[in-house]
Design an enzyme around this catalytic site. Structure first.
Site, short mmCIF file in Angstrom:
data_model
loop_
_atom_site.label_atom_id
_atom_site.label_comp_id
_atom_site.label_asym_id
_atom_site.label_seq_id
_atom_site.Cartn_x
_atom_site.Cartn_y
_atom_site.Cartn_z
N ASP A 35 -4.19 -16.09 6.66
CA ASP A 35 -3.93 -14.73 6.16
C ASP A 35 -2.99 -14.73 4.96
O ASP A 35 -2.24 -13.77 4.74
CB ASP A 35 -3.33 -13.83 7.26
CG ASP A 35 -4.18 -13.82 8.50
OD1 ASP A 35 -5.40 -13.70 8.35
OD2 ASP A 35 -3.62 -13.94 9.62
N HIS A 63 -11.22 -12.59 5.69
CA HIS A 63 -10.62 -12.44 4.38
C HIS A 63 -10.78 -10.98 3.98
O HIS A 63 -11.87 -10.44 4.15
CB HIS A 63 -11.39 -13.21 3.31
CG HIS A 63 -11.31 -14.69 3.42
ND1 HIS A 63 -10.14 -15.35 3.63
CD2 HIS A 63 -12.26 -15.63 3.30
CE1 HIS A 63 -10.39 -16.65 3.64
NE2 HIS A 63 -11.65 -16.84 3.46
P1 GDP Z 1 -6.93 -14.45 3.82
O1 GDP Z 1 -7.65 -14.60 5.10
O2 GDP Z 1 -6.06 -15.63 3.51
O3 GDP Z 1 -7.82 -14.09 2.68
O4 GDP Z 1 -5.90 -13.25 3.98
P2 GDP Z 1 -6.18 -11.77 4.55
O5 GDP Z 1 -7.32 -11.17 3.87
O6 GDP Z 1 -6.18 -11.78 6.02
O7 GDP Z 1 -4.80 -11.09 4.15
C1 GDP Z 1 -4.46 -10.80 2.88
C2 GDP Z 1 -4.26 -9.29 2.79
O8 GDP Z 1 -3.31 -9.03 1.82
C3 GDP Z 1 -5.50 -8.54 2.36
O9 GDP Z 1 -5.50 -7.26 2.94
C4 GDP Z 1 -5.34 -8.44 0.86
O10 GDP Z 1 -6.02 -7.33 0.28
C5 GDP Z 1 -3.86 -8.27 0.76
N1 GDP Z 1 -3.27 -8.86 -0.44
C6 GDP Z 1 -3.56 -10.05 -1.02
N2 GDP Z 1 -2.73 -10.28 -2.05
C7 GDP Z 1 -1.87 -9.24 -2.10
C8 GDP Z 1 -0.73 -8.93 -2.90
O11 GDP Z 1 -0.33 -9.67 -3.79
N3 GDP Z 1 -0.06 -7.77 -2.63
C9 GDP Z 1 -0.44 -6.92 -1.64
N4 GDP Z 1 0.26 -5.82 -1.44
N5 GDP Z 1 -1.52 -7.18 -0.85
C10 GDP Z 1 -2.20 -8.33 -1.07
#
Ligand code: GDP
Length: 447
Positions: A35, A63
């Protein structure tokens, strides 16, 4: 040297120079517990790549991707599906659950994303996650009663156990129906011994399996092909490849916080194996690190914060699981775990995400070491020692202003730059991307 090896090396070096293309492949991996925001980084960087490959794991995590087409929670589909020019591959290393893939395809297609066998290819060597894998997760949960073991109940552990026992069906077998039914029947007979004998549950029947084949597997059949051959040709043509990992270093089966890991290898070293191009080594490994820590589910989480401070951080970062909706455990950035994660992934650069989330803090806690048996250590301990480790916390000045609109490094407040520079020094890896929002363009590139 064996003649075969020589030939392949020749082809490989040929590829290095074809049309003046530089050899280009990159893995995007999680450094911590998952995440970290890998999906948003893949979505951003796919612009520069021809092929995006998922090489391990299944639909057990998610994701979240936000772009001009909307907001999507992807579970199994590679995050390159939103770029029309990108070919997406589900490699041989994934746990291919036809049911969840069909549902995900329907969901994404309904939102206007075009997915055809031209831009999605499923490895004929990917094993199928069968209905009984999910059932076994469920039965094991009931057997364990309140002893939690952190499963997402998607059948992932039973699936990989069966794969290593050589008791799965390969996706390519769906294209050979004459032998398929007898293979399923053999597996069914064996699996029912466990389902009925060990757990006392109802057996599966061939009628149930035929129904499942017709309902889900028929839909995915057109996407199945020899992706190994496709990739070999793509490599020869100089096409660029992005490997997309699920979860993070600390959930890796061999290097993570076992047994609170997943059942596959989440590390960049596994990417070529699970993708279908075992001869390829990623040129670069982008490790994704969140500006603070989160962890879903069970297992030791040394830097965990509790109470109102934790609640505030969870709310600020919207830290709820993409697949399960479970509140994520939160804590400050953990330098010990992150340094270990960087080493395990052999990361060549870091994308630091969610820096904007910390903007509300007056002072920012960082876990700089673990206190273990009365001593302070900066080395990541053996998994069973983690339970008795305590975090050593230091505080950094906050910046107390909104940074989500900033796009240039030099425009970040000094305290934010100092925080980033401190991290890269501690983990000995350059932070080349700083993400300040979930949108595709909310990024500072430091190259
Ligand atoms: P992944 O599985 O590694 O892709 O991660 P997730 O999707 O579970 O979690 C990442 C969350 O953080 C998602 O809801 C993204 O839209 C959000 N996100 C990613 N980068 C940023 C950021 O720089 N700032 C903010 N506020 N949200 C972010």
């Amino acid at each position: 040297m064996l003649p075969g090896n020589g030939k392949f090396l020749f082809l490989f070096s040929d590829f290095c120079t074809i049309g003046g293309f530089a050899l280009k492949s990159c893995a995007i991996v999680g450094i911590n517990w998952g995440d970290e925001g890998k999906g948003r980084m893949v979505d951003l960087l796919t612009e520069d790549y021809d092929i995006v490959i998922r090489f391990q794991g299944g639909g057990n995590a998610g994701h979240t991707v936000i772009n001009d087409q909307g907001k999507f929670a992807l579970h199994l589909l590679p995050s390159g599906v939103f770029r029309p020019s990108v070919v997406n591959i589900l490699g041989n290393g994934v746990a291919l659950d036809p049911e969840s893939l069909v549902n995900e395809l329907e969901d994404v297609k309904n939102k206007g994303v075009k997915i055809t066998p031209d831009n999605l290819k499923i490895s004929d060597r990917a094993s199928l996650l069968m209905p009984w894998h999910k059932k076994l997760d469920e039965l094991e949960k009931i057997r364990l009663a309140d002893k939690k073991y952190g499963s997402t109940k998607q059948g992932i552990a039973p699936f990989y156990s069966d794969k290593y026992q050589k008791k799965t069906i390969l996706a390519g077998e769906l294209l050979h129906p004459d032998r398929l039914l007898s293979h399923i029947s053999d597996l069914l007979e064996w699996k029912n011994l466990i389902i009925t004998g060990v757990y006392g549950a109802e057996p599966y029947t061939m009628e149930m399996m035929e129904e499942w084949l017709g309902r889900y597997c028929e839909t995915i059949k057109p996407y199945i092909c020899d992706t190994g051959r496709y990739l070999k040709d793509a490599v020869k043509q100089g096409r660029s490849i992005l490997f997309e990992a699920q979860l993070g270093s600390l959930r890796d089966l061999d290097y993570g916080i076992y047994p609170y890991t997943t059942s596959s290898n989440t590390t960049a070293a596994y990417a070529p194996i699970g993708s279908g191009c075992p001869a390829l080594r990623p040129d670069s490994v982008i490790g994704v690190v969140k500006a603070y820590s989160t962890c879903v589910g069970e297992g030791p989480f040394v830097c965990e914060m509790f109470g109102p401070d934790a609640e505030k951080l969870r709310e600020a970062g919207h830290e709820y699981g993409a697949k399960t909706g479970r509140p994520r455990r939160v804590g400050p950035l953990d330098i010990v775990a992150t340094r270990y994660g960087v080493e395990v992934q052999a990361a060549t650069e870091i994308a630091l995400t969610k820096l904007d989330v910390l903007s509300y803090m007056d002072s920012i806690p960082v876990c700089t070491g673990y206190r273990l048996d009365g001593e302070i250590t900066v080395d990541f301990p053996f998994p069973s020692e983690l339970d008795s480790a305590e975090p050593v916390i230091e505080y950094f000045d906050g910046w107390n202003c909104d940074i989500s609109g900033i796009r240039r490094w030099e425009d970040l407040p000094e305290a934010a730059r100092r925080y980033v520079e401190y991290i890269e020094k501690q983990i000995s890896c350059p932070v080349t991307y700083v993400s300040v929002g979930p949108e595709r363009e909310s990024i500072i590139i430091r190259k």
